[in-house]
Design a protein around this motif. Structure first.
Motif, PDB file in Angstrom:
ATOM      1  N   ILE A   1       0.862  -1.178   0.000  1.00 57.06           N
ATOM      2  CA  ILE A   1       0.000   0.000   0.000  1.00 57.06           C
ATOM      3  C   ILE A   1       0.897   1.225   0.000  1.00 57.06           C
ATOM      4  CG2 ILE A   1      -1.956   1.150   1.089  1.00 57.06           C
ATOM      5  CD1 ILE A   1      -2.335  -1.274   2.861  1.00 57.06           C
ATOM      6  N   VAL A   2       0.750   2.060  -0.999  1.00 58.10           N
ATOM      7  CA  VAL A   2       1.568   3.266  -1.069  1.00 58.10           C
ATOM      8  C   VAL A   2       0.737   4.481  -0.653  1.00 58.10           C
ATOM      9  CG1 VAL A   2       2.885   4.808  -2.574  1.00 58.10           C
ATOM     10  CG2 VAL A   2       2.982   2.326  -2.923  1.00 58.10           C
ATOM     11  N   PHE A   3       1.116   5.060   0.473  1.00 58.43           N
ATOM     12  CA  PHE A   3       0.429   6.263   0.929  1.00 58.43           C
ATOM     13  C   PHE A   3       1.227   7.487   0.502  1.00 58.43           C
ATOM     14  CE2 PHE A   3      -1.325   3.212   3.906  1.00 58.43           C
ATOM     15  CZ  PHE A   3      -2.616   3.657   4.083  1.00 58.43           C
ATOM     16  N   ARG A   4       0.502   8.547   0.226  1.00 55.41           N
ATOM     17  CA  ARG A   4       1.153   9.817  -0.037  1.00 55.41           C
ATOM     18  C   ARG A   4       1.410  10.456   1.300  1.00 55.41           C
ATOM     19  NH1 ARG A   4       1.651   8.517  -5.432  1.00 55.41           N
ATOM     20  NH2 ARG A   4       3.756   8.905  -4.868  1.00 55.41           N
ATOM     21  N   GLU A   5       0.462  10.254   2.156  1.00 55.24           N
ATOM     22  CA  GLU A   5       0.466  10.864   3.467  1.00 55.24           C
ATOM     23  C   GLU A   5      -0.362   9.928   4.333  1.00 55.24           C
ATOM     24  OE1 GLU A   5      -0.882  15.163   5.218  1.00 55.24           O
ATOM     25  OE2 GLU A   5      -1.781  14.418   3.379  1.00 55.24           O
ATOM     26  N   MET A   6       0.182   9.549   5.459  1.00 56.99           N
ATOM     27  CA  MET A   6      -0.551   8.607   6.292  1.00 56.99           C
ATOM     28  C   MET A   6      -1.224   9.390   7.392  1.00 56.99           C
ATOM     29  SD  MET A   6       1.057   5.071   7.596  1.00 56.99           S
ATOM     30  CE  MET A   6       2.386   4.953   6.419  1.00 56.99           C
ATOM     31  N   GLU A   7      -2.530   9.375   7.376  1.00 60.34           N
ATOM     32  CA  GLU A   7      -3.240  10.218   8.339  1.00 60.34           C
ATOM     33  C   GLU A   7      -4.104   9.391   9.265  1.00 60.34           C
ATOM     34  OE1 GLU A   7      -5.295  12.726  10.141  1.00 60.34           O
ATOM     35  OE2 GLU A   7      -6.231  13.361   8.226  1.00 60.34           O
ATOM     36  N   GLY A   8      -4.045   9.755  10.520  1.00 59.44           N
ATOM     37  CA  GLY A   8      -4.674   8.969  11.562  1.00 59.44           C
ATOM     38  C   GLY A   8      -6.148   8.704  11.415  1.00 59.44           C
ATOM     39  N   THR A   9      -6.845   9.659  10.852  1.00 58.74           N
ATOM     40  CA  THR A   9      -8.292   9.492  10.857  1.00 58.74           C
ATOM     41  C   THR A   9      -8.813   8.526   9.812  1.00 58.74           C
ATOM     42  OG1 THR A   9      -8.399  11.509   9.558  1.00 58.74           O
ATOM     43  CG2 THR A   9      -8.785  11.706  11.909  1.00 58.74           C
ATOM     44  N   TRP A  10      -8.019   8.200   8.812  1.00 55.98           N
ATOM     45  CA  TRP A  10      -8.567   7.279   7.819  1.00 55.98           C
ATOM     46  C   TRP A  10      -7.606   6.191   7.347  1.00 55.98           C
ATOM     47  CZ3 TRP A  10      -5.490   7.943   3.697  1.00 55.98           C
ATOM     48  CH2 TRP A  10      -4.880   9.192   3.556  1.00 55.98           C
ATOM     49  N   ALA A  11      -6.283   6.384   7.478  1.00 54.50           N
ATOM     50  CA  ALA A  11      -5.331   5.409   6.943  1.00 54.50           C
ATOM     51  C   ALA A  11      -5.562   4.001   7.503  1.00 54.50           C
ATOM     52  CB  ALA A  11      -3.899   5.865   7.217  1.00 54.50           C
ATOM     53  N   VAL A  12      -5.921   3.930   8.760  1.00 58.72           N
ATOM     54  CA  VAL A  12      -6.086   2.628   9.389  1.00 58.72           C
ATOM     55  C   VAL A  12      -7.233   1.823   8.770  1.00 58.72           C
ATOM     56  CG1 VAL A  12      -6.808   1.496  11.517  1.00 58.72           C
ATOM     57  CG2 VAL A  12      -4.979   3.164  11.556  1.00 58.72           C
TER      58      VAL A  12
ATOM     59  N   GLY B   1      -7.737   3.341  14.992  1.00 58.09           N
ATOM     60  CA  GLY B   1      -7.501   4.564  14.243  1.00 58.09           C
ATOM     61  C   GLY B   1      -6.757   5.657  14.980  1.00 58.09           C
ATOM     62  N   THR B   2      -6.992   5.753  16.262  1.00 61.09           N
ATOM     63  CA  THR B   2      -6.423   6.901  16.941  1.00 61.09           C
ATOM     64  C   THR B   2      -4.932   6.784  17.245  1.00 61.09           C
ATOM     65  OG1 THR B   2      -7.284   5.968  18.973  1.00 61.09           O
ATOM     66  CG2 THR B   2      -8.586   7.688  17.951  1.00 61.09           C
ATOM     67  N   TRP B   3      -4.385   5.591  17.169  1.00 62.77           N
ATOM     68  CA  TRP B   3      -2.958   5.520  17.478  1.00 62.77           C
ATOM     69  C   TRP B   3      -2.132   4.603  16.573  1.00 62.77           C
ATOM     70  CZ3 TRP B   3      -2.221   0.488  18.543  1.00 62.77           C
ATOM     71  CH2 TRP B   3      -3.298  -0.221  19.088  1.00 62.77           C
ATOM     72  N   ALA B   4      -2.764   3.650  15.893  1.00 57.55           N
ATOM     73  CA  ALA B   4      -2.000   2.689  15.094  1.00 57.55           C
ATOM     74  C   ALA B   4      -1.129   3.378  14.044  1.00 57.55           C
ATOM     75  CB  ALA B   4      -2.935   1.688  14.438  1.00 57.55           C
ATOM     76  N   VAL B   5      -1.654   4.444  13.455  1.00 56.23           N
ATOM     77  CA  VAL B   5      -0.912   5.121  12.401  1.00 56.23           C
ATOM     78  C   VAL B   5       0.390   5.731  12.894  1.00 56.23           C
ATOM     79  CG1 VAL B   5      -0.964   7.131  10.892  1.00 56.23           C
ATOM     80  CG2 VAL B   5      -2.846   5.522  10.866  1.00 56.23           C
TER      81      VAL B   5
ATOM     82  N   ASP C   1     -17.454  11.833   5.054  1.00 53.27           N
ATOM     83  CA  ASP C   1     -16.326  10.917   5.358  1.00 53.27           C
ATOM     84  C   ASP C   1     -16.667   9.934   6.468  1.00 53.27           C
ATOM     85  OD1 ASP C   1     -14.647  11.976   3.486  1.00 53.27           O
ATOM     86  OD2 ASP C   1     -13.302  13.000   4.879  1.00 53.27           O
ATOM     87  N   ASP C   2     -17.246  10.485   7.555  1.00 53.09           N
ATOM     88  CA  ASP C   2     -17.490   9.683   8.739  1.00 53.09           C
ATOM     89  C   ASP C   2     -16.198   9.156   9.333  1.00 53.09           C
ATOM     90  OD1 ASP C   2     -18.944   8.543  10.746  1.00 53.09           O
ATOM     91  OD2 ASP C   2     -19.570   6.788   9.609  1.00 53.09           O
ATOM     92  N   ILE C   3     -15.308  10.072   9.707  1.00 48.49           N
ATOM     93  CA  ILE C   3     -14.073   9.661  10.377  1.00 48.49           C
ATOM     94  C   ILE C   3     -14.403   9.213  11.802  1.00 48.49           C
ATOM     95  CG2 ILE C   3     -12.630  11.147   8.948  1.00 48.49           C
ATOM     96  CD1 ILE C   3     -12.522  13.196  11.085  1.00 48.49           C
ATOM     97  N   VAL C   4     -13.498   8.461  12.387  1.00 46.78           N
ATOM     98  CA  VAL C   4     -13.758   7.877  13.709  1.00 46.78           C
ATOM     99  C   VAL C   4     -14.392   8.799  14.722  1.00 46.78           C
ATOM    100  CG1 VAL C   4     -12.432   5.851  14.437  1.00 46.78           C
ATOM    101  CG2 VAL C   4     -11.228   7.992  13.896  1.00 46.78           C
ATOM    102  N   VAL C   5     -13.937  10.033  14.755  1.00 49.05           N
ATOM    103  CA  VAL C   5     -14.360  10.924  15.815  1.00 49.05           C
ATOM    104  C   VAL C   5     -15.713  11.596  15.589  1.00 49.05           C
ATOM    105  CG1 VAL C   5     -12.020  11.386  16.540  1.00 49.05           C
ATOM    106  CG2 VAL C   5     -13.075  12.820  14.784  1.00 49.05           C
TER     107      VAL C   5
END
Lengths: 335, 335
Positions: free
Chosen positions: A67-78, B74-78, A274-278
């Motif tokens: 998996i190639v990320f451009r930017e790994m962001e906490g709210t959705w990368a996982v 999501g909140t910490w794995a990244v 989006d419906d991110i975790v938070v």
DNA sequence: CTGAAAGCGCTTACAG
DNA sequence: CTGAAAGCGCTTACAG
């Protein structure tokens, strides 16, 4: 290496070759999708490969998906990683993760990825033309997850129904009785334009005259959403509802409303995307368009595996449906 | 495979062997940490390996590090993945991610991981005794990141200064003038106990008599934090500040305070622990003890690589310092 | 401690 | 379309 002093035979290509009554090079060709094998032979060999569960010696091409990320962001990368991991595990494929983005060293490039000999590569959001070319040259199947930009017609992707999402969000507000519905749009990406087009379509369908001053375009951050909402809500004829292009912008709207003493959803309805975790933890919990990242990632992985098998694929691109998640930030307008 | 029709020679073990004036098996032994090589020879070969940047054919043992999650959240794995990725990339090592947790299929186990022949394995939070045994048998170096349970003395780990964090959080509240400081403790994990011990130490140092009814133990979720806070804040002699064992609990405290009409930080100060992405977006932004997951992950990866090289290591376990991040949820108590 | 020899699984020309 | 032959990089006994 072969850990069977006399147990079941190790499943090597030699073993498969013997079972199929063909030579080792023939099995090698089948495994690598090379030409020069008759359909019948290929089918028979593939059958045995499945039957005995042949696995390439780990690390050789085909045993991993990167998996190639451009930017790994906490709210959705996982969510993406978990979706890929689920499907990969079922296929006994390892999951590699890399970041080829802004903060990667200049030396890092797709060549590193290719050097790892992954069987498949999944790009998140972006893929460059050279990357496409190099992967094609090496015959490594790749799929773009949630593409942000335009893609050539032959590049496989898995996106989401952005137009539909924008439409259903707006429709929800209209059904509640809202008429002055503002939209905070994002940058000039296709997915933002689609969300906005959904908004306009829903408004037109409800015969609500479009008020272009109610649509502002800005970046997809909390700060920009805050600034845009502040401006929108300070007007004398302020909107009774705001549809934001993503949840971060929506949280900016929350902050602006709070500062202005406007209660949500009493005096202002807010819908995000989006419906991110938070989003569920916000006060009030945010009504938003759920983007099924887990499912998108699973589908993209499946698609890559299918492509890798050389099987015909119904469509090279697909969109997984969004679903409107109604929580507590929307209500009928005060009349 | 060897892509040099006549360019620079491919850096294979044969090439290294020739440069060093030794045989191929000798280089192989050095690479695999086998015995039967003199110190001088070993040093010379290692020098050449570094000089020419020898890389094992990708996928063979040593070219990847695998992160094993019990549960990917999501909140910490990244942060952990990014920390590992950073160090791994510098060493041209691929990053594998897997989930060996509750929702993994029963068939999945550490054997899958071993089958991928990673050079190193990083466990997040938990490692079982059989896992330790199997990895040791295969001679694969492993490190536990942020261990939740007790570990045998010889298992390398990278944790964080939980006692210190609990101490500084409590100290901060005491410095502000608070005396009735409640603590919402977590389950019976060492890291929770350490956070609580830090709280008690700080209280004792400030000569504040411990009121054990102010310490409640519950799970590390928002809902449990909410329930605990509701009970704590409904008392006639309610605390003026609450230190929660993690940010999720702290958000539960926010909700309880809101329902009870208590303003933060005006009528109640709140401190969390972890500093997850969203803590800064809360209203008010949460004062919390920052857990340096990125740095912990980087350090764990470094440690694993050092162990893999067979180099002596100063200590088999280390703790990276927490840092108290003061935002807007704490203020002096109303007198 | 060292390395010649045999062997691993796999791939690549290339002759039929 | 097929496979005997040569070869890849690496590892494993094992003889000195």
């Amino acid at each position: 290496m072969t850990d069977n002093p006399s147990g079941p035979p190790a499943v090597t290509i030699a073993f498969i070759a013997e079972s199929a009554g063909v030579s080792i090079p023939t099995v090698s060709k089948v495994l690598n999708g090379r030409s020069g094998v008759s359909v019948e032979t290929r089918a028979r060999v593939e059958g045995l490969i499945n039957k005995y569960g042949y696995r390439r010696p780990s690390g050789s091409r085909g045993s991993t998906v990167e998996i190639v990320f451009r930017e790994m962001e906490g709210t959705w990368a996982v969510d993406i990683i978990r979706g890929v991991e689920r499907v990969a595990r079922q296929n006994r494929i390892g999951v590699l993760v890399s970041q080829l983005g802004p903060d990667s060293s200049p030396a890092t490039s797709i060549d590193e990825t290719i050097g790892r000999r992954p069987g498949f590569v999944l790009f998140v959001s972006e893929i460059s033309a050279p990357e496409q070319a190099k992967l094609k040259a090496k015959d490594i199947p790749f799929v773009v997850i949630n593409p942000a930009g335009e893609l050539p017609d032959d590049v496989p992707f898995v996106g989401t129904t952005n137009w539909r999402g924008g439409h259903s969000a707006t429709r929800h507000l209209l059904d509640l009785g809202h008429r002055r519905i503002a939209m905070i749009n994002g940058p000039d990406y296709p997915f933002c334009q689609a969300r906005m087009a959904g908004y306009f379509s829903a408004m037109a369908e409800a015969d609500v005259a479009a008020d272009s001053s109610l649509v502002v375009r800005t970046f997809l951050t909390r700060e920009h959403g805050y600034a845009a909402a502040l401006e929108l809500l300070s007007r004398p004829d302020r909107p009774t509802a705001i549809f934001a292009s993503n949840d971060m912008q929506a949280f900016g709207v929350y902050r602006a409303a709070r500062e202005l003493g406007l209660s949500i959803p009493g005096e202002l309805s807010v819908v995000g995307f989006d419906d991110i975790v938070v989003s569920d933890w916000a006060d009030p919990p945010l009504t938003t368009v759920h983007q099924p990242l887990f499912e998108m990632a699973s589908a993209a992985t499946d698609l890559a595996f299918t492509l890798g098998r050389g099987e015909p694929v119904r469509q090279v691109g697909l969109e997984i449906a969004t679903v409107l998640t109604i929580r507590k930030s929307t209500a009928p307008p005060r009349s």
